[in-house]
Design an enzyme around this catalytic site. Structure first.
Site: not given
Length: 380
Positions: A187, A145
């Protein structure tokens, strides 16, 4: 002065040509920075890449595998001891004799930076060290992440793009790599390589700044997503189209990216790269440099004195005769013509650069003509 300038220019060209031929070994640093069951797909991502680089020839001794959580042994895993990256569960990625070098709480920002920069304790085993040199190509693959300019570790700390850039620069200053392929699936992944300034780095990210990366599909029985879309796209290309002798390039891989299928826009950034992605083979990072051929055929070796007639040795349907040269005169085993008896060995052939010889000759001539003139005029 003109002659001197030309000579220096030619010397620089020679250095570039020498550098292009200096790649002798490949290393891979593969890391999943996430933990907790719902991040199962990140470990599947990294194990999929791990399997591909092993299939293409990079040995475990040159792969550093870092996994932040043990999903195979998680109590929620309906299939204990396994990790799958596809809902059909055709391939158990955890059953391929994997060697995890850093796991659990060993996977930290500090451990990662120390690994890259070789600032590890003296008693650190070789399996936990990146023992590269100036002739090493390094694949760094990260998944987890992230956000604008960082990637999270263990949901507790962050690695910033500045820290990553400084670590790579330290590797460069210590002459511990030839080229680096930095690939990240998270991301806002493209923000993680924007601060890198060291030479000969090809950076590829899964998503632009301000956008997310998405999972590909879930397994109903496992209960979570099993792989991300960007990594799925890479593995689909690597597993279906690339083998150890492939001539496909990094540009071919980049051209295969479909933003519609990936649901994000991958980024590609050559950073002070001396070669175009069109000239970089995929196996320059994902495969082994040495071309190794394994033979399963049996060889009927004869012991001294067992057969005095001409013994034949079959290897790959080719017959070699010992020409009665095998002797045992009481002084030991002797072979007068070793090449005719032993199985053949493949000669190592290196690419020649005839242009470098021409340039060397031009440089020598330039110096021999220009230096006396320069010395007589300016060094009196």
């Amino acid at each position: 002065m003109i002659v001197q300038f030309v000579a220096l220019l030619l010397l620089n060209l020679l250095q570039i040509i020498a550098a292009e031929s200096s790649h002798t070994n490949n290393w891979a640093v593969l890391i999943s920075t996430s933990r907790f069951w719902f991040n199962y797909r990140h470990t599947a991502n990294v194990l999929g890449i791990y399997r591909s680089v092993k299939r293409l020839g990079i040995p475990d001794s040159q792969i550093i595998l870092m996994i932040a959580d043990d999903y195979a042994c998680n109590s929620r895993n309906l299939f204990p001891g396994t990790v799958f990256d596809n809902a059909d569960r055709a391939l158990d990625l955890y059953g391929e004799e994997i060697e995890i070098d850093y796991k659990g709480y060993e996977v930290t920002v500090e451990a990662f930076i120390r690994l890259l920069t070789e600032r590890v304790p003296e008693n650190t085993p070789a399996s936990k060290r990146l023992l590269t040199n100036e002739r090493s190509n390094i694949l760094i693959y990260m998944t987890g992440h992230g956000g604008d300019g960082f990637i999270k570790f263990q949901d507790a700390e962050e690695l910033s793009s500045e820290d990553l850039a400084d670590a790579i620069e330290q590797i460069h200053q210590h002459k511990r790599y030839n080229e680096i392929l930095f690939m990240v699936d998270t991301c806002q992944a493209n923000s993680l390589y924007t601060k890198i300034y060291s030479p000969n780095v090809l950076a590829i990210g899964s998503s632009e700044v301000g956008t997310s990366s998405y999972s590909h599909h879930a397994d109903i029985d496992i209960g979570v997503a099993v792989i991300d879309r960007f990594t799925f796209s890479n593995l689909e290309f690597l597993e279906n189209r690339v083998d150890s002798k492939s001539k496909l390039t990094m540009q071919d891989l980049i051209n295969s990216y479909n933003p519609y299928e990936i649901h994000s826009t991958p980024g590609v950034q050559p950073i002070n790269l001396r070669r175009s992605p069109d000239d970089i083979l995929i196996t320059d990072f994902f495969g082994n440099v040495r071309d190794i051929e394994l033979h399963s055929e049996k060889i009927n070796w004869m012991l001294p004195g067992e057969n005095t007639t001409k013994p034949s040795i079959k290897r790959n349907s080719f017959v070699f005769q010992a020409q009665n040269d095998m002797q045992d005169d009481g002084k030991g085993f002797g072979i007068s013509n070793l090449k005719s008896f032993l199985p053949p060995t493949r000669e190592l052939k290196y690419k020649k650069h005839p242009i470098s010889r021409i340039i060397s000759a031009v440089v020598c001539i330039s110096f021999s003509i220009g230096f006396p003139y320069y010395a007589s005029k300016y060094l009196k």
